[in-house]
Write an enzyme that holds these catalytic residues in place. Structure first.
Site, short mmCIF file in Angstrom:
data_model
loop_
_atom_site.label_atom_id
_atom_site.label_comp_id
_atom_site.label_asym_id
_atom_site.label_seq_id
_atom_site.Cartn_x
_atom_site.Cartn_y
_atom_site.Cartn_z
N GLY A 70 1.03 -1.34 -0.08
CA GLY A 70 0.23 -0.06 -0.37
C GLY A 70 1.13 1.50 -0.24
O GLY A 70 0.84 2.62 0.34
N GLU A 129 3.71 -6.64 1.01
CA GLU A 129 3.92 -7.25 -0.51
C GLU A 129 3.57 -5.42 -0.75
O GLU A 129 2.90 -5.27 -1.31
CB GLU A 129 2.21 -7.56 -0.76
CG GLU A 129 2.44 -9.90 0.45
CD GLU A 129 2.52 -9.73 0.89
OE1 GLU A 129 0.64 -8.49 1.47
OE2 GLU A 129 2.81 -9.80 1.65
N PRO A 130 4.87 -4.89 -1.31
CA PRO A 130 4.76 -3.78 -1.74
C PRO A 130 4.81 -4.00 -3.27
O PRO A 130 5.79 -5.20 -3.96
CB PRO A 130 6.12 -3.41 -2.17
CG PRO A 130 7.31 -4.44 -1.51
CD PRO A 130 5.99 -5.52 -0.79
N ARG A 156 -6.63 4.61 -15.90
CA ARG A 156 -6.75 4.88 -14.50
C ARG A 156 -7.21 5.75 -14.44
O ARG A 156 -8.05 6.48 -13.04
CB ARG A 156 -4.99 4.71 -13.89
CG ARG A 156 -4.50 3.25 -13.61
CD ARG A 156 -3.00 3.34 -12.50
NE ARG A 156 -3.16 4.17 -11.34
CZ ARG A 156 -3.22 5.16 -11.02
NH1 ARG A 156 -2.15 5.99 -11.98
NH2 ARG A 156 -3.44 5.59 -9.40
N TYR A 202 -9.99 6.03 -11.75
CA TYR A 202 -9.87 6.25 -10.77
C TYR A 202 -9.50 7.99 -10.72
O TYR A 202 -9.51 8.58 -9.17
CB TYR A 202 -8.66 5.35 -10.10
CG TYR A 202 -8.53 4.00 -10.00
CD1 TYR A 202 -8.82 3.73 -9.07
CD2 TYR A 202 -7.51 3.55 -10.59
CE1 TYR A 202 -9.23 1.81 -9.11
CE2 TYR A 202 -7.37 2.41 -10.33
CZ TYR A 202 -8.43 1.91 -9.78
OH TYR A 202 -8.23 0.07 -9.32
N CYS A 261 -14.23 6.01 -28.85
CA CYS A 261 -15.81 6.40 -28.67
C CYS A 261 -16.77 7.52 -27.35
O CYS A 261 -17.40 6.42 -27.30
CB CYS A 261 -16.96 6.68 -29.84
SG CYS A 261 -16.43 7.11 -31.59
N GLU A 262 -15.58 7.76 -26.52
CA GLU A 262 -16.65 7.87 -24.79
C GLU A 262 -15.83 9.14 -24.41
O GLU A 262 -15.09 9.29 -24.60
CB GLU A 262 -16.04 6.44 -24.47
CG GLU A 262 -16.59 4.95 -24.92
CD GLU A 262 -17.03 4.13 -23.47
OE1 GLU A 262 -17.88 4.94 -23.13
OE2 GLU A 262 -17.52 3.54 -24.37
N TYR A 320 -0.24 -1.01 -12.58
CA TYR A 320 -1.61 -0.99 -12.87
C TYR A 320 -2.18 -0.12 -14.18
O TYR A 320 -3.31 0.59 -14.65
CB TYR A 320 -2.49 -0.19 -11.73
CG TYR A 320 -2.58 -0.31 -10.34
CD1 TYR A 320 -2.54 -2.56 -10.02
CD2 TYR A 320 -1.45 -0.56 -9.47
CE1 TYR A 320 -1.83 -2.52 -9.10
CE2 TYR A 320 -1.75 -0.44 -8.58
CZ TYR A 320 -2.75 -1.78 -8.35
OH TYR A 320 -1.89 -3.05 -6.58
#
Length: 422
Positions: A246, A280-281, A319, A323, A349-350, A378
């Site tokens: 995290g 867990e990086p 992303r 996000y 087309c969005e 990511y």
């Protein structure tokens, strides 16, 4: 958490080079969109994290979901990295990348029977269970197939990490972990410890991603330690505490992370407590080690602002849309001009197909190249083929050599994957 004051790559971000190679020339050779990674910086970051927690008995497992490139996993395996996986596919990737099975942790709330059996047959280091039904299922499968496996209990400590709601996992209103509030966690741990086919590996916690403040880590770790000490006081073996990942990165200034203060926090809380620690990086190891190179197709002057239309789209980097994430974007071609507001958008087309909105950008011309920074985590791992768009290619620069680690598929490749009964 303070970022480091130096960037250890040979060239500073924005100078248009990586390990002496021109980004424009790489884009011309390999075409765009193109992911470019700095393998040396990835290893530097991993070593820095290991060093920060080295005073205690610890093992660092790279979070494969951040970047599952076989080349990057294999590179990390050469320096002793373990793996944190969240699917059977990631487990197979880790094994294929020569990460020892005993150094693999399997997390996630929805492991299927096939995935659990795969993990048990590989005899991986640890399976983190996250619910009563999952514990029942793994106990049933272990007994049925006469297998023994190491199981840790992921607990939910109800800590708000202060990050984006879609990447916050440490609160009781999320799907993750077993709450400490109702006594179920101790009941489940007792069941693990007493089952003839299960080995109690300890406890796990993970409260979210992109944390830029140490306070939520401290609160979560203290709650985890108190519960672990309680279990030990009641006669249970709790060998390991899996502290998750995290740790955030600096998306705005592009500085590589400095894990010193985090390591000091870990030492202060866990020294002389007698637990092995797991980490867990993911993002902090690879996030600022990747760029997405894209070429400008058109520049359209709208009523209120410019639209810089590029060949990278939301299927290449989701992303910003998913996000509302910020990524630094620079033009690799030099033009002397004043800046002005522009949206950097893709061809899909969005309305949500954008890399940046309302961004101050210099003069940008058709066929120029842009670099989108901090996409090592990511980024490529979340690509899709929406609009039948082949994924971006990926290259890795390591020791000044350029390696094509994922070739771009063709439209023909995509179509021929399907079966047409008509």
């Amino acid at each position: 958490m303070a970022p480091s004051n130096t960037h250890n790559s040979d060239q500073k971000p924005g100078h248009g080079f990586i390990q002496g190679h021109s980004l424009i020339e790489l884009a011309k050779i390999h075409k765009t969109p193109l992911y470019v990674y700095d393998g040396n910086q990835i290893l530097t970051n991993f070593s820095a994290f290991e060093q920060a927690v080295s005073l205690l008995d610890s093992k660092v497992h790279f979070a494969v979901k951040a970047n599952s490139s076989m080349a990057i996993l294999s590179l990390l395996s050469k320096v002793g990295a373990g793996a944190d996986v969240v699917s059977g596919g990631e487990l197979e990737r880790a094994i294929k990348a020569n990460i020892p099975a005993q150094d693999i942790i399997f997390s996630g709330v929805g492991k299927t029977e096939d995935e659990l059996l795969l993990a048990m047959r590989y005899n991986i280091g640890q399976i983190n269970i996250e619910s009563g039904p999952e514990l029942d299922k793994i106990a049933e499968l272990a007994s049925m197939h006469n297998l023994t496996c190491s199981v840790a209990l992921r607990v939910n400590v109800d800590v708000d990490p202060g990050s984006h709601e879609k990447i916050s996992t440490g609160q009781n209103n999320t799907k993750f972990g077993v709450s400490l509030a109702d006594g179920k966690a101790e009941e489940y741990y007792q069941k693990i410890a007493s089952h003839p086919h299960l080995r109690a590996a300890g406890l796990a916690v993970h409260i979210g991603s992109q944390l830029t403040n140490l306070a939520p880590f401290e609160k979560a770790y203290i709650a985890l330690l108190e519960f672990a000490d309680h279990l030990r006081a009641n006669g249970y073996d709790v060998p390991c505490l899996d502290l998750g990942g995290g740790f955030g990165i600096d998306y705005e200034n592009l500085k590589q992370p400095d894990f010193t203060e985090y390591g000091m926090l870990i030492n202060r809380i866990f020294q002389n407590k007698g637990y092995r620690l797991g980490f867990e990086p993911g993002r902090s190891i690879v996030g600022n080690c990747g760029m997405l190179i894209t070429q400008v197709i058109y520049v359209k002057q709208g009523t209120d602002k410019r639209f810089i239309i590029v060949d990278a789209a939301m299927n290449d980097l989701i992303r910003p849309t998913l996000y509302e994430a910020f990524h630094q974007i620079v033009c690799l071609n030099e033009h002397e001009s004043e800046t002005g507001i522009a949206d950097i958008v893709g061809p899909i087309c969005e309305t949500g197909d954008y890399l940046a909105r309302g961004r101050e950008m210099p003069l940008v011309l058709a066929e120029d190249f842009l670099a989108v920074y901090s996409v090592g985590a990511y980024g490529a791992v979340m690509m899709s083929n929406y609009n039948t768009r082949p994924e971006a290619a990926e290259i890795l620069c390591y020791n000044e050599n350029v390696h094509l680690i994922r070739p771009r598929r063709t439209i023909t490749d995509l179509i021929e994957m399907e079966k047409n009964p008509f």
